[in-house]
Design a protein around this motif. Sequence first.
Motif, PDB file in Angstrom:
ATOM      1  N   THR A 128       0.613  -1.144  -0.170  1.00 40.40           N
ATOM      2  CA  THR A 128       0.000  -0.277  -0.088  1.00 40.40           C
ATOM      3  C   THR A 128       1.046   1.346  -0.053  1.00 40.40           C
ATOM      4  O   THR A 128       1.853   0.671   0.479  1.00 40.40           O
ATOM      5  N   ALA A 129       0.503   2.922  -0.471  1.00 45.93           N
ATOM      6  CA  ALA A 129       0.989   3.370  -0.468  1.00 45.93           C
ATOM      7  C   ALA A 129       1.499   4.462   1.142  1.00 45.93           C
ATOM      8  O   ALA A 129       0.076   4.145   1.934  1.00 45.93           O
ATOM      9  N   GLY A 130       2.735   4.130   1.291  1.00 50.44           N
ATOM     10  CA  GLY A 130       3.312   4.539   2.760  1.00 50.44           C
ATOM     11  C   GLY A 130       2.631   3.173   3.846  1.00 50.44           C
ATOM     12  O   GLY A 130       3.047   3.321   4.799  1.00 50.44           O
ATOM     13  N   ASN A 131       2.968   1.796   2.988  1.00 44.36           N
ATOM     14  CA  ASN A 131       3.206   1.255   4.078  1.00 44.36           C
ATOM     15  C   ASN A 131       2.075   1.162   4.869  1.00 44.36           C
ATOM     16  O   ASN A 131       1.926   0.558   6.545  1.00 44.36           O
ATOM     17  N   THR A 132       0.433   1.966   5.415  1.00 40.59           N
ATOM     18  CA  THR A 132      -0.346   1.565   6.269  1.00 40.59           C
ATOM     19  C   THR A 132      -1.395   0.813   6.157  1.00 40.59           C
ATOM     20  O   THR A 132      -1.139   0.020   5.009  1.00 40.59           O
ATOM     21  N   ALA A 133      -1.408   0.344   7.535  1.00 42.01           N
ATOM     22  CA  ALA A 133      -3.024  -0.641   7.174  1.00 42.01           C
ATOM     23  C   ALA A 133      -4.514   0.000   8.398  1.00 42.01           C
ATOM     24  O   ALA A 133      -4.842  -0.521   8.904  1.00 42.01           O
ATOM     25  N   ALA A 134      -4.360   1.367   7.570  1.00 47.51           N
ATOM     26  CA  ALA A 134      -5.671   1.882   7.950  1.00 47.51           C
ATOM     27  C   ALA A 134      -7.154   1.641   7.202  1.00 47.51           C
ATOM     28  O   ALA A 134      -7.963   2.419   8.198  1.00 47.51           O
ATOM     29  N   PHE A 135      -6.874   0.782   6.272  1.00 45.19           N
ATOM     30  CA  PHE A 135      -8.727   0.093   5.545  1.00 45.19           C
ATOM     31  C   PHE A 135      -8.426  -1.251   6.056  1.00 45.19           C
ATOM     32  O   PHE A 135      -7.579  -2.073   5.571  1.00 45.19           O
ATOM     33  N   ASP A 136      -9.693  -1.954   5.708  1.00 43.92           N
ATOM     34  CA  ASP A 136     -10.279  -2.674   5.998  1.00 43.92           C
ATOM     35  C   ASP A 136      -9.411  -3.530   4.756  1.00 43.92           C
ATOM     36  O   ASP A 136      -9.314  -4.664   5.391  1.00 43.92           O
ATOM     37  N   LEU A 137      -9.398  -2.956   3.701  1.00 44.53           N
ATOM     38  CA  LEU A 137      -8.971  -4.347   2.211  1.00 44.53           C
ATOM     39  C   LEU A 137      -6.751  -5.029   2.713  1.00 44.53           C
ATOM     40  O   LEU A 137      -6.868  -5.670   2.795  1.00 44.53           O
ATOM     41  N   SER A 155      -6.100  -9.081   4.180  1.00 44.73           N
ATOM     42  CA  SER A 155      -5.194  -9.765   3.304  1.00 44.73           C
ATOM     43  C   SER A 155      -4.026 -10.198   4.705  1.00 44.73           C
ATOM     44  O   SER A 155      -3.911 -11.351   4.910  1.00 44.73           O
ATOM     45  N   VAL A 156      -3.728  -9.421   5.334  1.00 47.87           N
ATOM     46  CA  VAL A 156      -3.608 -10.098   6.577  1.00 47.87           C
ATOM     47  C   VAL A 156      -3.871 -11.109   7.527  1.00 47.87           C
ATOM     48  O   VAL A 156      -2.840 -12.099   8.342  1.00 47.87           O
ATOM     49  N   GLU A 157      -4.984 -10.919   8.093  1.00 53.10           N
ATOM     50  CA  GLU A 157      -5.464 -11.649   8.500  1.00 53.10           C
ATOM     51  C   GLU A 157      -5.927 -13.025   7.555  1.00 53.10           C
ATOM     52  O   GLU A 157      -5.288 -14.394   8.192  1.00 53.10           O
ATOM     53  N   PHE A 158      -6.017 -12.975   6.394  1.00 53.29           N
ATOM     54  CA  PHE A 158      -6.144 -14.139   5.487  1.00 53.29           C
ATOM     55  C   PHE A 158      -4.705 -14.905   6.032  1.00 53.29           C
ATOM     56  O   PHE A 158      -5.116 -16.149   5.973  1.00 53.29           O
ATOM     57  N   GLY A 159      -3.613 -14.069   5.608  1.00 54.75           N
ATOM     58  CA  GLY A 159      -2.594 -14.671   5.777  1.00 54.75           C
ATOM     59  C   GLY A 159      -2.124 -15.737   7.206  1.00 54.75           C
ATOM     60  O   GLY A 159      -1.525 -16.543   6.651  1.00 54.75           O
ATOM     61  N   VAL A 160      -2.394 -15.380   7.765  1.00 58.97           N
ATOM     62  CA  VAL A 160      -1.972 -14.985   9.099  1.00 58.97           C
ATOM     63  C   VAL A 160      -3.773 -16.544   9.669  1.00 58.97           C
ATOM     64  O   VAL A 160      -2.686 -17.691  10.139  1.00 58.97           O
ATOM     65  N   HIS A 161      -4.472 -16.727   9.432  1.00 60.74           N
ATOM     66  CA  HIS A 161      -5.192 -17.158   9.824  1.00 60.74           C
ATOM     67  C   HIS A 161      -5.338 -18.619   8.605  1.00 60.74           C
ATOM     68  O   HIS A 161      -5.122 -19.422   9.495  1.00 60.74           O
ATOM     69  N   ASN A 162      -5.743 -18.646   7.306  1.00 62.67           N
ATOM     70  CA  ASN A 162      -5.730 -19.448   6.404  1.00 62.67           C
ATOM     71  C   ASN A 162      -3.804 -19.836   5.869  1.00 62.67           C
ATOM     72  O   ASN A 162      -4.416 -20.694   5.431  1.00 62.67           O
ATOM     73  N   LEU A 163      -3.732 -19.499   6.199  1.00 62.41           N
ATOM     74  CA  LEU A 163      -2.228 -19.535   5.835  1.00 62.41           C
ATOM     75  C   LEU A 163      -1.406 -20.293   6.490  1.00 62.41           C
ATOM     76  O   LEU A 163      -0.230 -21.026   6.580  1.00 62.41           O
ATOM     77  N   GLY A 164      -1.377 -19.816   8.066  1.00 59.46           N
ATOM     78  CA  GLY A 164      -0.105 -20.159   9.324  1.00 59.46           C
ATOM     79  C   GLY A 164       0.583 -19.395   9.133  1.00 59.46           C
ATOM     80  O   GLY A 164       1.678 -19.568   9.955  1.00 59.46           O
ATOM     81  N   SER A 165       1.113 -18.683   8.752  1.00 54.90           N
ATOM     82  CA  SER A 165       1.932 -17.658   9.020  1.00 54.90           C
ATOM     83  C   SER A 165       2.375 -16.839  10.204  1.00 54.90           C
ATOM     84  O   SER A 165       0.956 -15.662  10.774  1.00 54.90           O
ATOM     85  N   PRO A 166       3.141 -17.608  11.042  1.00 56.39           N
ATOM     86  CA  PRO A 166       3.695 -17.113  12.627  1.00 56.39           C
ATOM     87  C   PRO A 166       4.049 -15.573  12.544  1.00 56.39           C
ATOM     88  O   PRO A 166       4.031 -14.867  13.771  1.00 56.39           O
ATOM     89  N   LEU A 167       3.863 -14.912  11.427  1.00 54.21           N
ATOM     90  CA  LEU A 167       4.773 -13.372  11.427  1.00 54.21           C
ATOM     91  C   LEU A 167       4.273 -12.914  10.643  1.00 54.21           C
ATOM     92  O   LEU A 167       4.059 -12.759   9.596  1.00 54.21           O
TER      93      LEU A 167
END
Length: 357
Positions: free
Chosen positions: A225-234, A238-250
Amino acid sequence: MDGGRAAEQGDPPRDGEPPAGGSGGGGCGGPGDVRVATGSPGANKKDAGSSTGGGDGNGVTAAPTVVVAPDNVPEASGRPLKRQKADPAPTEASAPNGAAGEGTSSAASPAGTTGATTPPAAATANAGGKPTAGVDAPTRADPPVIIPAGDCPAGEAVWASLLASNATFAAEGNRPPVEGVSVAHREALAAGQSPAAVVVTCSDSRVSPELLFARGLGELFVVRTAGNTAAFDLTVASVEFGVHNLGSPLVVVLGHTKCGAVAAAVATAADADAMAGQPPGLAAFVKAALVAPVRAVKERGGVAEADFVSACEVENVAAAVRSLVTTSAWMGKAQAGGKVKVVGALYNVAAGTVSEV
């Protein structure tokens, strides 16, 4: 994926989210079921920036900010804070003495009072999670509550490995190992993925996580994202998907030096018309997501003028980390329970080095 969040209890998928597959939800394990006290959800809108108002580029004046009190927000819902809509216009109600009741609700006003006009509601993001031009971000009545992170050995191990690989990259400019981009490896990944880390980073072309961490295909789940912000739902979804569905621990929020988005936020904080020549959507994004960290640095004080922009780059990363674990009740619980490690870092584009912030 707009507005989607997992429920509070256990570790179920969010509404509309596919069930966990592959290594989904691997993580590190943690001390049972931890409940998140988020205070007022939607903290990202405060931490990540708030618009200062103004027009939408089409001659439309922004509506006044509507402050939402904590008791209007569902506890730990994990959903973004939304403004409350104005009361609907009355259908049959009439004002005292037969006069038309201006701005009154359907219930009669107490004796001796006049109907006050309720400001129109104003949304801060559209269905796609993009800020609406010229609209103030909502204001929290109370600060976010961030609960301590639990121990996550798997996340710690991955982070140590990434930093070691980056040190080699910075010194020698090494690219990912040949086997990480081979035809055989690429074909094997067609069956599925299990990336070791989720990286939220800037769209800047000089910042390539796979290269600076010397990783191949399928090893990093990158959200840009521009400015590596996590201010918006999308971004959060996406982060939730990586942790929950793909098992990423970091999860790594990776900012960088010489960031154009942060520089634009610094200019906008000093002069509201600094981006008058930019596209309205871009100017609104900077105001909504990136100006607040700049103001936070200024309010703290104690930073030399020569170091001000660098301090804002660091604070912008810290604000994004806070957004992830306060906006998403599920992420907050995952971090507190030791399922995932969430870390902020800064990449020096000249030196090639990554350092934790």
